[in-house]
Write a protein that holds these residues in place. Structure first.
Motif, PDB file in Angstrom:
ATOM      1  N   TRP A 152       0.839  -1.192   0.000  1.00 59.86           N
ATOM      2  CA  TRP A 152       0.000   0.000   0.000  1.00 59.86           C
ATOM      3  C   TRP A 152       0.877   1.246   0.000  1.00 59.86           C
ATOM      4  N   MET A 153       0.492   2.235  -0.813  1.00 59.29           N
ATOM      5  CA  MET A 153       1.254   3.482  -0.910  1.00 59.29           C
ATOM      6  C   MET A 153       0.347   4.671  -0.598  1.00 59.29           C
ATOM      7  N   PRO A 154       0.854   5.659   0.156  1.00 62.42           N
ATOM      8  CA  PRO A 154      -0.013   6.765   0.576  1.00 62.42           C
ATOM      9  C   PRO A 154      -0.370   7.702  -0.570  1.00 62.42           C
ATOM     10  N   LEU A 155      -1.647   8.077  -0.630  1.00 65.14           N
ATOM     11  CA  LEU A 155      -2.111   9.128  -1.525  1.00 65.14           C
ATOM     12  C   LEU A 155      -2.424  10.405  -0.748  1.00 65.14           C
ATOM     13  N   TYR A 156      -2.922  10.243   0.462  1.00 61.99           N
ATOM     14  CA  TYR A 156      -3.250  11.410   1.270  1.00 61.99           C
ATOM     15  C   TYR A 156      -3.363  10.996   2.732  1.00 61.99           C
ATOM     16  N   ILE A 157      -2.665  11.741   3.620  1.00 61.67           N
ATOM     17  CA  ILE A 157      -2.705  11.502   5.060  1.00 61.67           C
ATOM     18  C   ILE A 157      -3.190  12.789   5.716  1.00 61.67           C
ATOM     19  N   GLY A 190      -2.214  17.492  -7.648  1.00 64.05           N
ATOM     20  CA  GLY A 190      -1.495  17.184  -6.420  1.00 64.05           C
ATOM     21  C   GLY A 190      -2.177  16.162  -5.548  1.00 64.05           C
ATOM     22  N   HIS A 191      -3.466  15.913  -5.775  1.00 60.67           N
ATOM     23  CA  HIS A 191      -4.186  14.923  -4.981  1.00 60.67           C
ATOM     24  C   HIS A 191      -4.904  13.941  -5.887  1.00 60.67           C
ATOM     25  N   ASP A 192      -4.244  13.522  -6.930  1.00 64.26           N
ATOM     26  CA  ASP A 192      -4.869  12.642  -7.905  1.00 64.26           C
ATOM     27  C   ASP A 192      -4.609  11.187  -7.551  1.00 64.26           C
ATOM     28  N   PHE A 193      -5.026  10.299  -8.458  1.00 62.89           N
ATOM     29  CA  PHE A 193      -4.901   8.859  -8.222  1.00 62.89           C
ATOM     30  C   PHE A 193      -3.822   8.225  -9.101  1.00 62.89           C
ATOM     31  N   GLU A 194      -2.897   9.035  -9.604  1.00 60.80           N
ATOM     32  CA  GLU A 194      -1.870   8.505 -10.491  1.00 60.80           C
ATOM     33  C   GLU A 194      -0.898   7.602  -9.737  1.00 60.80           C
ATOM     34  N   ALA A 195      -0.290   6.704 -10.499  1.00 58.70           N
ATOM     35  CA  ALA A 195       0.658   5.746  -9.922  1.00 58.70           C
ATOM     36  C   ALA A 195       2.012   6.416  -9.718  1.00 58.70           C
ATOM     37  N   ARG A 196       2.018   7.391  -8.819  1.00 63.32           N
ATOM     38  CA  ARG A 196       3.261   8.076  -8.477  1.00 63.32           C
ATOM     39  C   ARG A 196       4.007   7.276  -7.415  1.00 63.32           C
ATOM     40  N   ILE A 229       4.329  10.343 -17.649  1.00 60.71           N
ATOM     41  CA  ILE A 229       2.897  10.079 -17.723  1.00 60.71           C
ATOM     42  C   ILE A 229       2.610   8.788 -16.962  1.00 60.71           C
ATOM     43  N   ARG A 230       1.644   8.831 -16.074  1.00 60.25           N
ATOM     44  CA  ARG A 230       1.362   7.688 -15.226  1.00 60.25           C
ATOM     45  C   ARG A 230      -0.095   7.282 -15.337  1.00 60.25           C
ATOM     46  N   PRO A 231      -0.369   5.983 -15.238  1.00 68.27           N
ATOM     47  CA  PRO A 231      -1.778   5.547 -15.223  1.00 68.27           C
ATOM     48  C   PRO A 231      -2.414   5.875 -13.880  1.00 68.27           C
ATOM     49  N   GLU A 232      -3.743   5.892 -13.858  1.00 70.66           N
ATOM     50  CA  GLU A 232      -4.464   6.062 -12.611  1.00 70.66           C
ATOM     51  C   GLU A 232      -4.714   4.701 -11.970  1.00 70.66           C
ATOM     52  N   VAL A 233      -4.719   4.676 -10.651  1.00 80.11           N
ATOM     53  CA  VAL A 233      -4.882   3.437  -9.890  1.00 80.11           C
ATOM     54  C   VAL A 233      -6.268   3.439  -9.252  1.00 80.11           C
ATOM     55  N   GLU A 271      -7.009   8.552   6.066  1.00 79.62           N
ATOM     56  CA  GLU A 271      -5.933   8.227   5.129  1.00 79.62           C
ATOM     57  C   GLU A 271      -6.504   7.571   3.877  1.00 79.62           C
ATOM     58  N   ILE A 272      -5.860   7.846   2.744  1.00 78.46           N
ATOM     59  CA  ILE A 272      -6.177   7.161   1.489  1.00 78.46           C
ATOM     60  C   ILE A 272      -4.892   6.540   0.966  1.00 78.46           C
ATOM     61  N   TRP A 273      -4.977   5.270   0.608  1.00 77.69           N
ATOM     62  CA  TRP A 273      -3.823   4.524   0.106  1.00 77.69           C
ATOM     63  C   TRP A 273      -4.169   3.893  -1.236  1.00 77.69           C
ATOM     64  N   ARG A 274      -3.168   3.643  -2.025  1.00 77.52           N
ATOM     65  CA  ARG A 274      -3.363   2.943  -3.293  1.00 77.52           C
ATOM     66  C   ARG A 274      -2.486   1.705  -3.342  1.00 77.52           C
TER      67      ARG A 274
END
Length: 500
Positions: free
Chosen positions: A180-185, A253-259, A269-273, A395-398
């Motif tokens: 799991w990777m953080p998107l927003y804490i 800055g708060h998107d769902f891209e695979a950063r 360019i990254r896909p969305e998760v 928290e949001i994780w991807r």
């Protein structure tokens, strides 16, 4: 009287036949030699220590890296040195602030691990094991990756997930926890002087920073309190019959891209998760009401609800049509009040948790069982509530995302392994040089070659099983980092998923 022994007369003493000092030295040398031989045998055949050189397995295992603290929100994260230039750009994974520090902290050495070299002498490797192996194109080099496909299997990478023989393969729980990777804490929020400074330092190029805004917003007249003065805790006071919705705004800055915060690569360019997880703690002063969350995947909204009276429900909306997927009775709010709530979609499983209570929905393992991904289908996150509620530690994780812009397997071009062939991929998918990207045949003995992209059975070195040294402390300023960081010691998980 035993043969070969000389009987001593009364009052006589043994007469030494050699120099006792020399004998002690020889005896010590013999023990040292035995110890060296045993250590060599142990290292060669049982367990060997390795140092991680690159970030291809980050964040599970890190190579040389910088340990950073975001100057805007205070969140701590690591930046690898693999792609770093003279002025690395680091992006906070929580508040999305791009920092280009003029002076970086000292480089922290890569993690050190133990590898069982005997593990695969007695059993076959399991999918999801972290494996050390000889790089087939240059066998004198050791690589470390995660095993995702085994002999005789056909592997595909679809929407970031691993499919074997046409079925999605689910990661074991402990492996999934690592990925799991953080998107927003929400606990780490910019504000005041730090945010004004960030805005003043704004670049007009690819690292543009904006004054931070709370990404959760009320919709449809909802009345959650997300004010700046109390923004770490969202509060709700509403009638029990009225559902109030917070929507996570997918803004810059708060998107769902695979950063990957570990990588210094701001413009790719990254896909969305769409495999996501939302987590928070919930407390209520009422015995009636509800709490829930929604996740959108492939244009379908999946929702997880907990009724304070004692019921868990997972449903979904396809357009305007609602379908209850699964439900169960649980104890009422008095039992789990103050507990953690989580709702996730990962590997075609939908999972709702409140405290110790769990509800799962298996969406199926075929490719289209959760719909088909399209570029115009955007992921989404929502939080629902009714009655008097406080939620905190939001928290949001991807999930990690296996990129498919690779040599193998290509979209709609599966890759099939032959006998004694394995397929490896790194957890840090964008920069991992692995089976997906190798060019050229593997080199064997006596002119033998191996197919591109595979690791032959004989090139497996062993199974990584424990991280014993990482981010060591300095006992004082200017000293070497020699104090172990016990918090970084951990098992390295692998194994198969529960349905294999």
């Amino acid at each position: 009287m035993g043969k070969g022994f000389r009987e001593n007369q009364p009052g006589s003493q043994f007469e030494p036949r050699y120099n006792t000092t020399l004998a002690g030295v020889v005896n010590t040398f013999e023990w040292l030699l035995i110890a060296v031989v045993l250590a060599f045998v142990f290292r060669a055949f049982v367990v060997e220590a390795f140092r991680i050189p690159t970030g291809s397995m980050a964040e599970t295992l890190r190579g040389d890296h910088y340990h950073l603290r975001c100057p805007r929100c205070g969140y701590e994260y690591d930046l690898g040195t693999d792609e770093v230039s003279e002025l690395p750009h680091a992006r906070c994974p929580s508040c999305a602030y791009w920092a280009s520090p003029e002076v970086m902290p000292a480089v922290t050495n890569g993690d050190r691990i133990f590898v069982s070299k005997a593990a695969y002498q007695f059993k076959e490797p399991d999918r999801w094991d972290v494996v050390v192996f000889k790089y087939p194109i240059r066998p004198e080099e050791n690589y470390i990756k995660r095993l995702i496909a085994k002999p005789g299997e056909t592997v595909e990478l679809i929407d970031g997930d691993v499919y074997i023989d046409g079925l999605i393969r689910r990661k074991p729980p402990k492996v999934q926890d690592e990925l799991w990777m953080p998107l927003y804490i929400n606990d780490y929020q910019p504000g005041g002087r730090a945010d004004r400074l960030a805005a003043a330092l704004e670049d007009k190029g690819p690292y543009t920073n904006q004054v931070w805004q709370q990404p959760f917003e009320n919709v449809d007249g909802s009345i959650w309190n997300t004010s700046v003065e109390n923004s770490a805790v969202f509060s709700l006071v509403s009638p029990q019959s009225r559902i109030n919705t917070l929507h996570y705004v997918d803004r810059t800055g708060h998107d769902f891209e695979a950063r990957y915060a570990y990588n210094s690569n701001p413009i790719a360019i990254r896909p969305e998760v769409s495999d996501l997880r939302v987590v928070f703690n919930v407390t209520s002063a009422s015995d009636d009401g509800m709490i829930g969350a929604g996740l959108k995947k492939n244009n379908v909204l999946y929702r997880g609800w907990v009724d304070f009276a004692g019921q868990m429900i997972i449903d979904r909306f396809t357009g305007e049509q609602r379908e209850v997927l699964v439900q169960r009775d649980i104890p009422g709010v008095s039992v789990w009040n103050g507990s953690e709530f989580s709702f996730e979609i990962v590997d075609h499983m939908v999972v709702l948790r409140i405290g110790e209570n769990v509800l799962k929905y298996d969406a199926g393992r075929q490719r289209g069982d959760m719909g088909v991904h399209r570029r115009d289908y955007k992921p989404g996150v929502e939080i629902y509530g009714a009655s008097n509620i406080d939620i905190s530690h939001i928290e949001i994780w991807r999930d990690m995302y296996y990129g498919s812009n690779v040599l193998r397997p290509r979209p709609n071009e599966p890759f099939t392994l032959d006998e004694d062939e394995y397929f490896m991929a790194g957890d840090n998918s964008p920069i991992s040089h692995d089976s997906r990207m190798w060019r050229g045949p593997g080199i064997g003995n006596e002119g033998r070659t191996y197919r591109e992209g595979i690791v032959p059975r004989g090139y497996l070195v062993g199974k990584a099983f424990f991280l014993y040294w990482g981010d060591a402390y300095k006992p004082f300023e200017g000293a070497l980092p020699i104090v172990p960081n016990l918090g970084k010691m951990k098992p390295i998980y692998g194994g198969v998923d529960e349905n294999e």
